[in-house]
Design a protein around this motif. Structure first.
Motif, PDB file in Angstrom:
ATOM      1  N   LYS A 180      -5.689   4.612   6.107  1.00 26.20           N
ATOM      2  CA  LYS A 180      -6.090   5.101   4.915  1.00 26.20           C
ATOM      3  C   LYS A 180      -5.689   6.338   4.833  1.00 26.20           C
ATOM      4  O   LYS A 180      -5.533   6.743   3.399  1.00 26.20           O
ATOM      5  CB  LYS A 180      -7.757   4.867   5.033  1.00 26.20           C
ATOM      6  CG  LYS A 180      -8.083   3.351   5.147  1.00 26.20           C
ATOM      7  CD  LYS A 180      -9.683   3.343   5.139  1.00 26.20           C
ATOM      8  CE  LYS A 180     -10.115   1.737   5.078  1.00 26.20           C
ATOM      9  NZ  LYS A 180     -11.333   1.737   4.981  1.00 26.20           N
ATOM     10  N   ASP A 181      -5.479   7.026   5.577  1.00 26.38           N
ATOM     11  CA  ASP A 181      -5.041   8.548   5.479  1.00 26.38           C
ATOM     12  C   ASP A 181      -3.353   8.659   4.926  1.00 26.38           C
ATOM     13  O   ASP A 181      -2.717   9.740   4.659  1.00 26.38           O
ATOM     14  CB  ASP A 181      -5.201   9.598   6.478  1.00 26.38           C
ATOM     15  CG  ASP A 181      -6.533   9.728   6.715  1.00 26.38           C
ATOM     16  OD1 ASP A 181      -7.458   9.369   5.830  1.00 26.38           O
ATOM     17  OD2 ASP A 181      -7.002   9.964   7.864  1.00 26.38           O
ATOM     18  N   SER A 182      -2.688   7.517   5.050  1.00 28.56           N
ATOM     19  CA  SER A 182      -1.078   7.313   4.932  1.00 28.56           C
ATOM     20  C   SER A 182      -0.820   6.663   3.494  1.00 28.56           C
ATOM     21  O   SER A 182       0.530   6.758   3.120  1.00 28.56           O
ATOM     22  CB  SER A 182      -0.674   6.478   6.157  1.00 28.56           C
ATOM     23  OG  SER A 182      -0.939   6.880   7.341  1.00 28.56           O
ATOM     24  N   LYS A 236      -1.805   6.500  -0.745  1.00 28.72           N
ATOM     25  CA  LYS A 236      -2.501   6.845  -2.067  1.00 28.72           C
ATOM     26  C   LYS A 236      -3.342   5.871  -2.870  1.00 28.72           C
ATOM     27  O   LYS A 236      -2.751   4.838  -2.750  1.00 28.72           O
ATOM     28  CB  LYS A 236      -1.379   7.729  -2.994  1.00 28.72           C
ATOM     29  CG  LYS A 236      -0.700   8.938  -2.133  1.00 28.72           C
ATOM     30  CD  LYS A 236       0.416   9.318  -2.950  1.00 28.72           C
ATOM     31  CE  LYS A 236       1.281  10.510  -2.213  1.00 28.72           C
ATOM     32  NZ  LYS A 236       2.222  11.125  -3.073  1.00 28.72           N
TER      33      LYS A 236
END
Length: 414
Positions: free
Chosen positions: A316-318, A320
């Motif tokens: 999820k942090d990788s 957009k």
């Protein structure tokens, strides 16, 4: 690409600074050494002068000692703080040579092994094309950047056909067949491209491809339509009617090409009668194939796959929120192109979608036409369904499956 090259140039300047700083420091050390040597020479000259004056009787021994002490103090004052370590000049050409060769070598390696073309292509695909020519150019570069993508070659071949470029289309279909295997649908479209590339001549290669396609799938629509056209052009009207009736039997009732096909059958029948022939009933084999196709069409239940798509927590942090997400089904044993496709964004996840026959990219490539399929969900920042950054795949499942499937995007897309 301008910002990319600016960043590259900045990094090169930083790297060059590490190489050139020692050289500049060496030059400063050398200047310090030269100044020290000059002071020592002046000191020795002063001592010689004092010694001469003492020999001439101008200075006493005490005055000579005082002069020597004063000259020594001046020498110490002039050389105070100087670096006494001498840097060898033999090592200076090497950093200078490295400063020139390292950027050139790095640039050469990047252009050979790097992915600047893919970076630029991804940026372009993020924007909708303004013309067919621009889309064609993008697909051509996508094929060049991804030489193992049968999907890209297939779509480029279809684009060439729409632009009346059958020679180029035939080459792309041939490459797609080499990667995806000799699927009936690909063989039929390859044969069609070759037929038009040969100025509507039914060559032995076209005959071999259509025969192979129909042997694997008697209802392969492109081959049936092509054989009907070839028969009509060569005034074999009965064969044209037979092939087109077989094709008509397997097309969906709402297919937009049915009126044109029915008109072709009527014209072939009229010309056959006008030439003194008699319209015969469809051969037994054709009747059986048509009847089987009609029966399958009547009994076949439209496929509807329900899929819940989510993104792995670790990714999820990788991604957009605006990154595209393509959810599609493809045949496990069949053409490489997707059978049904839906498009979302990362912000929409988790989401529940339905893939049905109505989502088919081509009428003959419906979910219900293939017994087994695989579900795929792909995150693509460039907006390309054929390649992306992250992907999730299901195990093969029956296209008639009614239970909802769970699909998690959790793996790098290679």
């Amino acid at each position: 690409m301008i910002d990319f090259w600016l960043a590259t140039g900045l990094l090169l300047l930083v790297a060059l600074s590490f190489l050139l700083i020692p050289v500049l420091r060496g030059r400063r050390a050398q200047s310090e050494e030269d100044r020290t040597a000059l002071n020592v020479a002046l000191y020795q000259e002063r001592l010689t002068e004092l010694q001469g004056q003492q020999e001439q009787g101008l200075l006493s021994s005490a005055q000579l000692d005082a002069g020597r002490a004063e000259a020594a103090r001046e020498l110490l004052a002039d050389t105070e703080g100087a670096d006494v370590q001498r840097t060898s000049r033999l090592g200076k050409p090497l950093p200078l040579l490295a400063a020139l060769l390292v950027p050139l070598l790095a640039l050469g390696l990047y252009l050979h092994y790097g992915a600047s073309d893919k970076v630029e292509l991804s940026r372009e695909f993020a924007q909708p094309p303004t013309s067919v020519e621009e889309m064609t150019s993008r697909l051509e570069r996508a094929v060049k950047a991804q030489p193992d993508s049968a999907e890209s070659m297939y779509f480029l071949a279809r684009t060439y056909m729409s632009q009346d470029r059958p020679v180029d289309a035939a080459q792309m279909f041939e490459r797609a067949v080499g990667l995806a295997g000799r699927q009936p649908e690909l063989l039929g479209q390859w044969a069609q491209a070759l037929y038009f590339a040969a100025d509507k001549k039914f060559t032995p290669q076209v005959q071999a491809l259509t025969s192979e396609a129909l042997k694997s799938d008697p209802s392969e629509v492109t081959s049936l339509g092509l054989l009907g056209i070839a028969a009509f052009e060569s005034e074999r009207y009965q064969q044209a009617v037979d092939y087109w009736k077989r094709l008509l039997a397997v097309l969906p009732a709402d297919d937009p090409s049915r009126p044109a096909l029915e008109g072709g059958i009527a014209r072939a029948s009229e010309r056959l009668v006008a030439s003194g022939g008699k319209l015969a009933e469809a051969p037994v084999v054709a009747q059986q194939a048509a009847a089987a196709a009609v029966g399958d069409s009547d009994n076949k239940v439209a496929a509807l796959l329900k899929v819940r798509v989510d993104l792995a927590a670790a990714l999820k942090d990788s991604v957009k929120p605006g990154d595209s997400v393509f959810i599609f089904a493809r045949a496990t044993s069949g053409p490489p192109m997707p059978l049904a496709v839906k498009r979302l964004t990362v912000a929409d996840l988790p989401a529940e979608v339905e893939l049905a026959d109505a989502d088919a990219m081509m009428p003959q490539l419906k979910l219900s036409n293939f017994p087994e399929v695989q579900l795929v969900a792909r995150v693509s920042r460039a907006g390309q369904p054929t390649t992306g950054e992250w992907v999730g795949r299901s195990q093969p499942l029956a296209s008639s499956t009614t239970a909802q499937q769970a699909l998690t995007i959790d793996s790098p897309d290679h």
